[in-house]
Design a protein around this motif. Structure first.
Motif, PDB file in Angstrom:
ATOM      1  N   ARG A 493       0.837  -1.197   0.000  1.00  0.00           N
ATOM      2  CA  ARG A 493       0.000   0.000   0.000  1.00  0.00           C
ATOM      3  C   ARG A 493       0.878   1.256   0.000  1.00  0.00           C
ATOM      4  O   ARG A 493       0.624   2.221  -0.733  1.00  0.00           O
ATOM      5  N   THR A 495       3.957   1.501  -1.068  1.00  0.00           N
ATOM      6  CA  THR A 495       4.636   1.604  -2.358  1.00  0.00           C
ATOM      7  C   THR A 495       3.699   2.151  -3.424  1.00  0.00           C
ATOM      8  O   THR A 495       4.071   3.004  -4.235  1.00  0.00           O
ATOM      9  N   GLY A 496       2.427   1.676  -3.398  1.00  0.00           N
ATOM     10  CA  GLY A 496       1.439   2.160  -4.359  1.00  0.00           C
ATOM     11  C   GLY A 496       1.147   3.631  -4.194  1.00  0.00           C
ATOM     12  O   GLY A 496       1.069   4.389  -5.169  1.00  0.00           O
ATOM     13  N   GLU A 497       1.012   4.081  -2.924  1.00  0.00           N
ATOM     14  CA  GLU A 497       0.744   5.488  -2.670  1.00  0.00           C
ATOM     15  C   GLU A 497       1.916   6.354  -3.108  1.00  0.00           C
ATOM     16  O   GLU A 497       1.751   7.431  -3.692  1.00  0.00           O
ATOM     17  N   GLN A 500       1.815   6.576  -6.914  1.00  0.00           N
ATOM     18  CA  GLN A 500       0.740   7.450  -7.382  1.00  0.00           C
ATOM     19  C   GLN A 500       1.109   8.917  -7.194  1.00  0.00           C
ATOM     20  O   GLN A 500       0.898   9.746  -8.079  1.00  0.00           O
TER      21      GLN A 500
END
Length: 508
Positions: A493, A495-497, A500
């Motif tokens: 999560r 890493t994804g944020e 983005q």
């Protein structure tokens, strides 16, 4: 978001906010010598949990003690030890860990002398309770001092050495007790089981004064810092929880289990009071915010479940070998030695690897323990009668190797994000979980074991007991796996944020 509890937690533990070096001073050059003092004291207190088991027949003859008195020689120590862990940790945080450590060590040495000099069973029971209280003063200071003196990879190594002591002291107790009684004779040998603590205690006291560091956050004890209401509620709650389990074989009927819901009420009242006391600006005996840190809450539950299976193994194995196969105390103790050797060897390695592999290392250890215990049950089937002690040596060694990858790595991870100012109460909480788990495991596994003895004999009872011990280990494994998966989801999560946000900002 809760702080991570896997690989990163081991590395982050060296931050200035979590170690004893937050002031900018370098590490204490005497820290490894100070650690040796702590480990010897820890060895003594944990050894006395198990070493007395093989001395009970000699005590019964020497003091003409009844079954109830003999049970209290064991359970009185365990109850007093578990009762004081969290309050003693809090007192060490507030007043100074070296001072509380030395006070506990002084009383432990004197109580050991009183145990050895006992002239009646009542005298011995009182001395054992005093010895347990003193042990409860010492134990939480050890993990807190490790937190204070070490950081980063060194902290993992130090906890690895402490885990080695925990594993070896618990497992080697029966064989060491058997050796002492064999050497000193059955009439007076039980007294030397206690007297052996005297020279060790005296030397540790002298060295502790010279080598152990002061506590930077220590000050004058006041009502606001000591939280007497919290101490009382917690003590009564732990007592009500432990008592029916440690007396499960002596208190017949189901009335004793009413103490368990009473314990739940008392512990709920303790939690409510701690919240209120903290809101008033007081210093609670246990910072409940610690349980919002997943590494601490998961590790505390895991070690409770593991100790329920871990300590019950020695209980039923010594019963099976001595009562079922008529081994001597020394022979029974030697049969368990492979577990102690494996645990000691693996714990030192586990302390070095925990920073790299995190909770996954604990999961591996729990899996190996379960496989080793399954192999032990199979060995007893394949080699019946008196050859069983030899046959179980290899699988117990395997189980011990797994155990060494559980206790010290879990302790490192569980305490990795605890501030040093709360290290004593946090360490006390962790060790209270160990004592509660031990009491629950011995009661549950012992009840199943004794029930099967009457129906199917000693070998069948040992199988049933091992199966229940494995069930506790598997439950601990599920906690470890859930914690590992939770950490990986948080990493994904995060890493994804981050990705983005980088896309929204565009290339730099």
């Amino acid at each position: 978001m809760a702080p991570s509890s896997d690989n990163s937690s081991g590395r982050k533990s060296g931050a200035a906010t979590a170690d004893g070096g937050g002031s900018g001073a370098g590490p204490d050059p005497r820290r490894w010598k100070a650690l040796a003092v702590c480990l010897v004291a820890g060895f003594m207190t944990l050894l006395d949990v198990s070493i007395v088991n093989v001395a009970l027949p000699s005590i019964r003859e020497g003091l003409r003690a009844g079954v109830a008195e003999l049970q209290w020689v064991l359970s009185g120590y365990a109850l007093a030890f578990g009762l004081l862990l969290i309050p003693a940790g809090r007192i060490g945080d507030a007043r100074g860990r070296r001072a509380v450590f030395m006070t506990g060590l002084t009383f432990f040495t004197l109580a050991s002398a009183a145990c050895g000099a006992a002239q009646s069973s009542e005298w011995l029971v009182v001395a054992r309770v005093a010895q347990g209280l003193a042990g409860g003063l010492i134990a939480p200071q050890i993990s807190a001092l490790i937190q204070q003196m070490f950081s980063g990879p060194e902290r993992g190594r130090a906890f690895g050495m402490f885990g080695t002591v925990v594993g070896i002291s618990t497992a080697v107790g029966p064989v060491l007790g058997g050796l002492i009684i064999h050497a000193a004779g059955p009439d007076e040998g039980w007294r030397w089981v206690f007297y052996v603590n005297l020279p060790l205690g005296a030397v540790c006291l002298l060295l502790a004064r010279r080598l152990l560091p002061d506590t930077p956050t220590a000050g004058t004890l006041t009502v606001r810092r000591l939280d007497p209401v919290g101490v009382l509620l917690l003590g009564l709650g732990v007592l009500a929880l432990l008592l029916p389990f440690v007396q499960a074989q002596q208190w017949h009927g189901n009335t004793k289990w009413l103490l368990v819901p009473l314990a739940a009420v008392l512990l709920a009242a303790f939690a409510a009071w701690e919240h209120r006391w903290s809101g008033r600006g007081g210093d609670p005996v246990l910072h409940l915010s610690l349980f919002r840190v997943r590494s601490f809450s998961a590790g505390s539950v895991l070690i409770l479940l593991y100790f329920a299976g871990f300590t019950s193994i020695f209980f039923i194995t010594t019963l099976f070998l001595q009562s079922g196969l008529h081994y001597s105390a020394l022979e029974a103790g030697l049969s368990i030695t492979p577990f102690a050797l494996g645990s000691g060897a693996a714990a030192a390695v586990g302390g070095r690897l925990v920073g790299r592999f995190g909770r996954a290392l604990v999961s591996l250890g729990l899996t190996v323990v379960a496989l080793g215990l399954g192999g032990t049950a199979l060995a007893v089937h394949l080699v019946p009668d008196r050859g069983a002690g030899w046959a179980m040596a290899a699988p117990l060694l395997v189980a011990g190797l797994g155990s060494g990858l559980v206790i010290s790595p879990n302790q490192t991870l569980t305490l990795s994000q605890v501030p040093v100012a709360s290290a004593g109460s946090a360490g006390g909480t962790l060790q209270t979980g160990q004592r509660v788990g031990s009491a629950i495991g011995i009661a549950a596994v012992g009840s199943s074991f004794f029930g099967q003895v009457r129906r199917g004999g000693w070998a069948a009872a040992y199988d049933r007991g091992l199966l229940m011990a494995v069930a506790f280990v598997v439950a601990a494994l599920l906690i470890a796996l859930a914690d590992t998966l939770g950490h990986r989801r948080e990493q994904a999560r995060a890493t994804g944020e981050h990705g983005q946000n980088s896309t929204l900002r565009g290339p730099r």
